[in-house]
Design an enzyme around this catalytic site. Structure first.
Site, PDB file in Angstrom:
ATOM      1  CG  HIS A 275      25.446 -22.716 -15.761  1.00 38.35           C
ATOM      2  ND1 HIS A 275      24.939 -23.652 -14.878  1.00 38.35           N
ATOM      3  CD2 HIS A 275      26.751 -22.555 -15.449  1.00 38.35           C
ATOM      4  CE1 HIS A 275      25.921 -24.050 -14.079  1.00 38.35           C
ATOM      5  NE2 HIS A 275      27.025 -23.405 -14.401  1.00 38.35           N
TER       6      HIS A 275
ATOM      7  CB  CYS B 276      -6.027  -6.202  -5.714  1.00 32.21           C
ATOM      8  SG  CYS B 276      -4.365  -6.313  -6.354  1.00 32.21           S
TER       9      CYS B 276
ATOM     10  CD  GLU C 152      21.781 -24.413 -14.690  1.00 37.60           C
ATOM     11  OE1 GLU C 152      22.372 -24.910 -15.658  1.00 37.60           O
ATOM     12  OE2 GLU C 152      22.349 -23.698 -13.844  1.00 37.60           O
TER      13      GLU C 152
ATOM     14  CB  CYS D 201      -2.204  -8.288  -4.585  1.00 35.15           C
ATOM     15  SG  CYS D 201      -3.820  -8.749  -5.205  1.00 35.15           S
TER      16      CYS D 201
ATOM     17  CE1 TYR E 192      -3.578 -15.412  -1.980  1.00 28.33           C
ATOM     18  CE2 TYR E 192      -5.437 -16.892  -2.257  1.00 28.33           C
ATOM     19  CZ  TYR E 192      -4.887 -15.626  -2.347  1.00 28.33           C
ATOM     20  OH  TYR E 192      -5.642 -14.575  -2.812  1.00 28.33           O
TER      21      TYR E 192
ATOM     22  CD  GLU F 179       0.275 -15.183  -0.156  1.00 27.30           C
ATOM     23  OE1 GLU F 179       0.562 -15.400  -1.334  1.00 27.30           O
ATOM     24  OE2 GLU F 179      -0.600 -14.345   0.171  1.00 27.30           O
TER      25      GLU F 179
ATOM     26  CE  LYS G 151       0.232 -11.506  -1.228  1.00 28.93           C
ATOM     27  NZ  LYS G 151      -0.505 -12.426  -2.094  1.00 28.93           N
TER      28      LYS G 151
HETATM   29  C1  LIG Z   1      -4.977 -10.848   1.690  1.00 28.09           C
HETATM   30  C2  LIG Z   1      -5.207 -11.053   0.226  1.00 28.09           C
HETATM   31  C3  LIG Z   1      -4.140 -11.244  -0.619  1.00 28.09           C
HETATM   32  C4  LIG Z   1      -4.345 -11.419  -1.981  1.00 28.09           C
HETATM   33  N1  LIG Z   1      -3.248 -11.624  -2.772  1.00 28.09           N
HETATM   34  C5  LIG Z   1      -3.414 -11.781  -4.105  1.00 28.09           C
HETATM   35  C6  LIG Z   1      -2.283 -11.957  -4.962  1.00 28.09           C
HETATM   36  O1  LIG Z   1      -1.134 -11.981  -4.497  1.00 28.09           O
HETATM   37  N2  LIG Z   1      -2.494 -12.071  -6.287  1.00 28.09           N
HETATM   38  C7  LIG Z   1      -3.755 -12.045  -6.828  1.00 28.09           C
HETATM   39  O2  LIG Z   1      -3.898 -12.152  -8.046  1.00 28.09           O
HETATM   40  N3  LIG Z   1      -4.855 -11.909  -6.039  1.00 28.09           N
HETATM   41  C8  LIG Z   1      -4.712 -11.780  -4.699  1.00 28.09           C
HETATM   42  N4  LIG Z   1      -5.813 -11.597  -3.898  1.00 28.09           N
HETATM   43  C9  LIG Z   1      -7.151 -11.674  -4.519  1.00 28.09           C
HETATM   44  C10 LIG Z   1      -7.536 -10.348  -5.163  1.00 28.09           C
HETATM   45  O3  LIG Z   1      -7.391  -9.303  -4.231  1.00 28.09           O
HETATM   46  C11 LIG Z   1      -8.966 -10.419  -5.676  1.00 28.09           C
HETATM   47  O4  LIG Z   1      -9.118 -11.538  -6.510  1.00 28.09           O
HETATM   48  C12 LIG Z   1      -9.350  -9.167  -6.476  1.00 28.09           C
HETATM   49  O5  LIG Z   1      -9.217  -8.014  -5.688  1.00 28.09           O
HETATM   50  C13 LIG Z   1     -10.805  -9.286  -6.977  1.00 28.09           C
HETATM   51  O6  LIG Z   1     -11.185  -8.122  -7.648  1.00 28.09           O
HETATM   52  P1  LIG Z   1     -12.730  -7.712  -7.743  1.00 28.09           P
HETATM   53  O7  LIG Z   1     -12.780  -6.560  -8.687  1.00 28.09           O
HETATM   54  O8  LIG Z   1     -13.546  -8.896  -8.024  1.00 28.09           O
HETATM   55  O9  LIG Z   1     -13.153  -7.263  -6.283  1.00 28.09           O
HETATM   56  P2  LIG Z   1     -12.480  -6.242  -5.212  1.00 28.09           P
HETATM   57  O10 LIG Z   1     -11.100  -5.886  -5.576  1.00 28.09           O
HETATM   58  O11 LIG Z   1     -12.724  -6.881  -3.894  1.00 28.09           O
HETATM   59  O12 LIG Z   1     -13.369  -4.942  -5.365  1.00 28.09           O
HETATM   60  C14 LIG Z   1     -14.714  -4.914  -5.021  1.00 28.09           C
HETATM   61  C15 LIG Z   1     -15.065  -3.491  -4.614  1.00 28.09           C
HETATM   62  O13 LIG Z   1     -16.478  -3.365  -4.553  1.00 28.09           O
HETATM   63  C16 LIG Z   1     -16.823  -2.529  -3.458  1.00 28.09           C
HETATM   64  N5  LIG Z   1     -18.223  -2.816  -3.128  1.00 28.09           N
HETATM   65  C17 LIG Z   1     -18.733  -3.969  -2.607  1.00 28.09           C
HETATM   66  N6  LIG Z   1     -20.078  -3.877  -2.541  1.00 28.09           N
HETATM   67  C18 LIG Z   1     -20.434  -2.664  -3.021  1.00 28.09           C
HETATM   68  C19 LIG Z   1     -21.677  -2.002  -3.225  1.00 28.09           C
HETATM   69  N7  LIG Z   1     -22.831  -2.580  -2.954  1.00 28.09           N
HETATM   70  N8  LIG Z   1     -21.668  -0.739  -3.722  1.00 28.09           N
HETATM   71  C20 LIG Z   1     -20.488  -0.105  -4.023  1.00 28.09           C
HETATM   72  N9  LIG Z   1     -19.285  -0.696  -3.859  1.00 28.09           N
HETATM   73  C21 LIG Z   1     -19.256  -1.970  -3.377  1.00 28.09           C
HETATM   74  C22 LIG Z   1     -15.813  -2.915  -2.386  1.00 28.09           C
HETATM   75  O14 LIG Z   1     -15.673  -1.893  -1.419  1.00 28.09           O
HETATM   76  C23 LIG Z   1     -14.554  -3.124  -3.212  1.00 28.09           C
HETATM   77  O15 LIG Z   1     -13.779  -1.959  -3.285  1.00 28.09           O
HETATM   78  C24 LIG Z   1      -5.647 -11.411  -2.525  1.00 28.09           C
HETATM   79  C25 LIG Z   1      -6.748 -11.216  -1.678  1.00 28.09           C
HETATM   80  C26 LIG Z   1      -6.527 -11.045  -0.318  1.00 28.09           C
HETATM   81  C27 LIG Z   1      -7.727 -10.841   0.586  1.00 28.09           C
END
Ligand SMILES: Cc1cc2nc3c(=O)[nH]c(=O)nc-3n(C[C@H](O)[C@H](O)[C@H](O)COP(=O)(O)OP(=O)(O)OC[C@H]3O[C@@H](n4cnc5c(N)ncnc54)[C@H](O)[C@@H]3O)c2cc1C
Length: 452
Positions: A435, A43, A440, A48, A178, A182, A51
């Site tokens: 309004h 994110c 609205e 997010c 999306y 986007e 972006k």
């Molecule tokens: C281009 C794009 C735009 C988006 N726009 C939106 C939006 O507008 N609104 C919205 O709500 N969501 C949006 N999302 C979705 C959102 O980013 C994800 O749903 C959210 O980040 C998920 O969080 P998470 O904690 O599951 O994983 P992540 O945020 O992906 O975090 C996972 C972390 O784990 C780390 N990791 C992975 N494997 C290991 C390991 N074995 N050991 C140590 N570290 C590890 C990774 O490096 C990463 O930092 C977007 C996604 C993308 C790709």
């Protein structure tokens, strides 16, 4: 049995950081977290946040034209990618710093390393160190995947789009979800000649059809060459460009090709299979309503579980996990009626059932209006907005609300509260209109446009 920690979190993204912070800061647990890349995760670093900043940057081109129509003596100039990109990188560094200090200030010990599971209570880091914990939380997120075809290695994904050396003159974006839609709007707004291929019949599959149709039409009006029913056959390097052969028989050259056709959960090589943690069809970690896996001490939240892949959902799942495991208050995550925004141009805000989903479920009345908003119409623009409510005939509850309009993301956050509370169409009608604003119309639509 004693452990090094009460909780070891793998992954420092939206879900992992929140769970670690609340478990340590509020529940007093001894917590460690491993992050292999950058804190903040998808994110903050490649989703997010960057972006949305690019959406903001891209919207200024249209604003300058509108300002002229309102009497301002302003001239559009060129967009300076280097200047914007420098600021973007600095902002992401700043945010990553905040995430690191949130962990530190709450007493979470962090390891800048990859982690994998060795047994139900042991994690191994890249340097071979092993740590034990009573509970392990997997919050490793997901990653973009590019399908395999001739020349597929020439494609970039959403991970790389934020760090282009220079702004391309032309781009092909492949995908209809999306993220693809986007970025088509972003690139087009920045002045890049933008083409979008989607193999299906309409972009934004799964959302309300009328809304999808309007968004696609407006994107085309804005100058994006959206080619539906079209996919890439093969790609090859052609000087500085990429030659793309498509299924519609065309052959075109683009400076950059970005694929946004799907994402996969980061659940490989974590040692899950050996432990008996169940994986689903897409490789996601299978969990119950409390985010618990088949191994009782191991939980998983966020995109790696492929439930609803959004930042606020990962955060909710992280907080519910802490409530359940560390506060003695078993809390299932409520995934119903999640409002969400899609930052296409025009923007889309949506909550609840689409017309198609609702009518397959029960008899409904559809209230909808599409019109030229005042601000754009005055400037001579032809853009239309859509306000739509899907209403149950039996209960009169609003089952779905779909808004295609500038600022729709902000509007749907508020409409989402009413829908989540179970508001009826009559509750909407009892509310006096504001309004003159676009929204609205949500409280002034008297007659259904159709019933189904
Ligand atoms: C281009 C794009 C735009 C988006 N726009 C939106 C939006 O507008 N609104 C919205 O709500 N969501 C949006 N999302 C979705 C959102 O980013 C994800 O749903 C959210 O980040 C998920 O969080 P998470 O904690 O599951 O994983 P992540 O945020 O992906 O975090 C996972 C972390 O784990 C780390 N990791 C992975 N494997 C290991 C390991 N074995 N050991 C140590 N570290 C590890 C990774 O490096 C990463 O930092 C977007 C996604 C993308 C790709």
């Amino acid at each position: 049995m004693s452990f090094d920690y009460d909780l070891f979190v793998i992954g420092g993204g939206s879900g992992g950081v929140r769970a670690a912070r609340v478990a340590a800061g509020e529940a007093g647990a001894k917590v460690a977290l491993a992050e292999e890349d950058r804190y903040g995760g998808t994110c903050v670093i490649r989703g997010c946040v960057p972006k949305k900043l690019m959406v903001f940057a891209s919207e200024y081109s249209g604003m300058i034209e509108d300002a002229q129509a309102y009497g301002w003596d302003v001239q559009p100039g060129a967009f300076d990618w280097d200047m914007f990109h420098g600021k973007l990188v600095a902002e992401l560094d700043r945010l990553e710093g905040i995430y690191r200090s949130i962990l530190k200030n709450n007493g979470v010990e962090s390891f800048d390393q990859r982690a994998r599971l060795v047994d139900a209570h042991t994690v191994e880091l890249t340097d071979g160190t092993r740590k034990t914990a009573k509970h392990i939380l997997i919050a490793t997120g997901g990653r973009p995947v590019v399908p395999d075809f001739p020349g597929s290695d020439l494609a970039i994904t959403s991970n790389e789009i934020f760090h282009l050396d220079k702004l391309p003159e032309s781009i092909l974006i492949v995908g209809g979800g999306y993220i693809a839609s986007e970025f088509a709007g972003i690139m087009n707004g920045l002045g890049v000649k933008t083409t979008q291929f989607y193999r299906g019949a309409q972009i934004l599959r799964g959302f309300d059809e009328e809304a999808r149709g309007l968004i696609c039409e407006e994107m085309r009006q804005n100058g994006i060459d959206v080619r539906l029913g079209t996919n890439v056959l093969e790609m090859a390097k052609d000087g500085d460009q990429i030659r793309v052969k498509a299924t519609d028989g065309t052959e075109d050259r683009f400076d950059v090709v970005m694929y946004a056709t799907g994402r996969a959960p980061n659940a490989d090589n974590l040692g899950l299979e050996e432990l008996g943690v169940e994986r689903g069809r897409k490789g996601e970690i299978v969990v119950d309503e409390y985010s618990q896996t088949a191994v009782p001490s191991i939980y998983a939240i966020g995109d790696v579980t492929d439930r609803v892949n959004l930042t606020p959902v990962a955060i909710r799942e992280g907080m519910a996990f802490v409530e359940t495991v560390f506060k003695g208050n078993p809390t299932p995550v409520d995934h119903a009626l999640i409002p969400t925004a899609i930052f296409t141009q025009p923007e889309f805000g949506t909550v609840g059932l689409s017309e198609e989903e609702a009518s397959a479920q029960e008899p409904i009345d559809v209230y909808a209006t599409s019109f030229k908003p005042m601000q754009k119409a005055f400037a001579g623009g032809t853009q239309r907005v859509l306000m739509k409510l899907i209403v149950s005939q039996a209960t009169r509850k609003v089952l779905g609300c779909h808004i295609v309009a500038p600022g729709a993301g902000e509007m749907i956050q508020l409409a989402g509260i009413a829908v989540k509370m179970g508001a009826t169409k009559e509750d909407f009608d009892r509310t006096v209109a504001v309004h003159p604003v676009m929204a609205e119309e949500l409280v002034t639509m008297r007659q259904p446009v159709r019933s189904a």
